[in-house]
Design an enzyme around this catalytic site. Structure first.
Site, PDB file in Angstrom:
ATOM      1  N   SER A   2      -9.672  -0.891   7.365  1.00  0.00           N
ATOM      2  CA  SER A   2      -9.144  -0.881   5.999  1.00  0.00           C
ATOM      3  C   SER A   2      -8.451  -2.176   5.600  1.00  0.00           C
ATOM      4  CB  SER A   2      -8.171   0.284   5.833  1.00  0.00           C
ATOM      5  OG  SER A   2      -8.819   1.510   6.044  1.00  0.00           O
ATOM      6  N   LYS A  50       0.846  -1.194   0.000  1.00  0.00           N
ATOM      7  CA  LYS A  50       0.000   0.000   0.000  1.00  0.00           C
ATOM      8  C   LYS A  50       0.878   1.239   0.000  1.00  0.00           C
ATOM      9  CE  LYS A  50      -3.840   1.950   2.770  1.00  0.00           C
ATOM     10  NZ  LYS A  50      -4.714   1.679   3.943  1.00  0.00           N
ATOM     11  N   SER A  97      -9.430   1.625   3.214  1.00  0.00           N
ATOM     12  CA  SER A  97      -8.620   2.448   2.341  1.00  0.00           C
ATOM     13  C   SER A  97      -7.619   1.637   1.528  1.00  0.00           C
ATOM     14  CB  SER A  97      -7.867   3.489   3.192  1.00  0.00           C
ATOM     15  OG  SER A  97      -6.989   2.865   4.121  1.00  0.00           O
TER      16      SER A  97
END
Length: 603
Positions: A177, A79, A153
């Protein structure tokens, strides 16, 4: 060899061992997959490693023995709020971008274990959101239907695994997330205990709550990755040595929502699928216990509905002050709302958080784990465009409280709906229950028969645990100085021992730090009737001749004998006479020798 649809770790490692696959061939095909999937969804990646860089990494690995590295040649994604040396970290905000000289601690550990970083993935800006649409780099979508969000997210990280582009990926999880994208894309999302994985090199959202999370196609794979990534880190202010909170596996109590608390926003099919999940858990040996969701709901509301939002501003305040106009409007509005709170408000919120922690701690006397829907329902991209905050909040109904109450969680697929979208559940347990929670969640996942990801390839509840030793080999459990990375591990390497898995002993074993031993080592012995956490062991496979040479070198007061593992299997292991071992320090409660060494280092 053509790669399998889902890149499960053990399947790839087996292909490497057999000579049917090499890392350079894997990298070549993974790049082809990434390019092909970009035609369907171009928003998964923010930055990708160059082909020549990946092939050079693969070529280097081919000079190493396959079994010398636990994640040898395994592709993964990161990420883009987690640093990777030489790649911009954007947090999905171009004006924020910087190029770190060093990788985040977790990335460095995974690459040291042999994994290959394919690229940096998209996210809700500054990890603020549960939908995956708040990014100037595009909106990744659900792998099953592009009308629906991917979840955030950690949007790109979830899609990269579900689409079969990588074996695992790193996300972050502050409010859910690391779990919501798993539910939307039919994969596993492991949210480790807060502090078990270092956050050094991670752009903070709420530093006191943030966790690095793991997406994979199976719980077994997620736990393998966690084993390599977890470590106490003095540079990370909330880092904690991994411990072990034991959970019963065969007969267990699981908390479920009372009917009055089962909110699915009118989606009756998801309500039915949750009921089916409860029945499946009962079939695995569980006893359902209704839980009081009121304190959990109040805790969840603290995260965005109160002063805790101030911590998001604290994370990036200088940048926010100078560049608010350059940010996603929804994200900027959320972070900017922090200005409405005083320092006194923040302390009052913290006090209430700790009051609710006390209440939640008492809940574990009623049951061992919770079984919750991961979310009420999946929202569409059109809904998010129309109501960006309300639609996002719907995804967090059953996730936001977990980190505030210092719990571990594992999201797994549970079923498919009539419209082809997946339904997922999350197992929640106390801190440091990661391993045992994963075992239970893995059994549930296998029983659900949903498979994993876009291909819906079946996964097993246990992989290496069920595989018998190869012909002409024996298995040995090591508990102390022979563990990987410790001073006597070279003796196993000399015999070309192969790591099969990391697991725990049965609960009636005790571990003592032996007095005046060089190098430091522990003594393991069985005490019938004792109920402990079980001790972490690594299981190695050796040739019969190598096993014989190894056993012959074992000095007194150590001996080799049979021990029972947590799953009921028996294996040879180091043992020590109780009379001698008990002269040392009892470290059983720490759950293993490495945890004890980390505690000594921390002290």
């Amino acid at each position: 060899m053509t790669l399998p649809a889902m890149l499960q770790i053990d399947e790839i490692l087996a292909a490497y061992r057999s000579g049917m696959l090499r890392p350079t061939a894997l990298v070549t095909e993974v790049l082809e997959r990434v390019d092909a999937y970009a035609l369907k969804d171009p928003a998964v990646w923010i930055a990708r490693a160059e082909r020549d860089t990946l092939l050079a990494r693969a070529a280097f690995l081919e000079t190493q023995p396959v079994d010398s590295l636990p994640l040898y040649g395994i592709p993964f994604a990161v990420k883009d709020n987690i640093d990777v040396a030489g790649y911009p970290t954007t947090a999905a905000c171009p004006d924020f971008a910087y190029v770190p000289q060093a990788s985040a601690e977790v990335v460095a550990r995974l690459e040291a274990a042999g994994a290959i970083m394919i690229g940096k993935t998209n996210l809700d800006q500054f990890a603020t959101g549960l939908v995956g649409t708040r990014s100037p780099y595009g909106q990744p979508h659900c792998v099953f239907d592009d009308r629906y969000v991917s979840g955030g997210s950690s949007s790109g990280s979830g899609v990269a695994v579900a689409a079969g582009l990588v074996s695992f990926s790193l996300g972050t999880d502050t409010a859910g997330s690391g779990r919501v994208p798993a539910a939307i894309n039919n994969i596993v999302g492991l949210k480790p205990t807060r502090g078990a994985l270092s956050t050094t090199g991670v752009v903070p959202a709420c530093l006191s709550l943030d966790c690095v999370s793991i997406f994979a196609t199976s719980v077994a794979d997620a736990l393998k990755v966690e084993t390599q990534a977890a470590a106490w880190d003095s540079a990370a202010p909330y880092s904690r040595p991994m411990q072990h909170h034991a959970l019963p596996q065969q007969t267990f109590r699981f908390g479920v929502l009372a009917h009055k608390d089962r909110f699915f926003d009118g989606d009756t099919q998801n309500a039915d699928l949750y009921e089916q999940a409860i029945s499946r858990c009962e079939a695995l040996g569980g006893v359902a216990v209704e839980l009081d969701y009121t304190p959990l709901r109040e805790t969840a509301e603290l995260l965005y509905g109160g002063a805790f939002v101030v911590e998001r501003l604290a994370a990036i305040e200088p940048f926010f002050t100078a560049h608010e106009a350059a940010m996603d409007p929804t994200v900027a509005g959320i972070i900017g709302s922090a200005r409405n709170y005083s320092a006194a408000d923040v302390f009052r919120a913290a006090y209430r958080q700790h009051e609710l922690r006390q209440v939640a701690a008492q809940m574990w006397q009623q049951f061992d784990v919770m079984l919750l829907p991961t979310m009420p329902r999946i929202v569409s991209r059109a809904e998010v465009a129309a109501q960006p905050v309300a639609a996002n909040s719907l995804h967090g109904v059953y996730t936001n409280f977990v980190n505030l109450l210092d719990m571990s969680a594992c999201a797994v697929p549970a079923a498919f709906r009539d419209d082809g979208l997946p339904f997922g559940v999350t197992f929640v347990a106390p801190a440091f229950a990661d391993h045992d929670l994963g075992l239970l969640a893995g059994r549930f996942h296998a029983a659900s028969q949903t498979g994993a990801g876009l291909a819906r390839v079946a996964v097993g509840a246990a992989d290496e645990a069920a595989r018998p030793a190869a012909e002409g080999t024996l298995r040995l459990a090591v508990v102390g100085a022979h563990l990987k990375g410790l001073p006597l591990h070279y003796q196993l390497e000399q015999e070309n021992a192969v790591l099969v898995r990391t697991t725990r002993t049965a609960t009636d074993y005790r571990l003592f730090a032996l007095p005046a031993s060089t190098p430091p080592k522990p003594g393991l012995f069985r005490q019938p009737g004792f109920e402990g956490p079980g001790l972490e062991v690594e299981i190695y496979e050796l040739s019969a001749a190598g096993f014989g040479r190894f056993v012959a070198s074992v000095p007194q007061p150590m001996a080799i004998g049979r021990i029972s593992l947590a799953d009921g299997q028996e294996v040879d292991s180091f043992l020590c006479a109780e009379a001698f071992a008990s002269k040392g320090q009892d470290i059983t409660a720490l759950g293993g020798w490495k945890a004890y060494l980390q505690t000594r280092q921390a002290g």
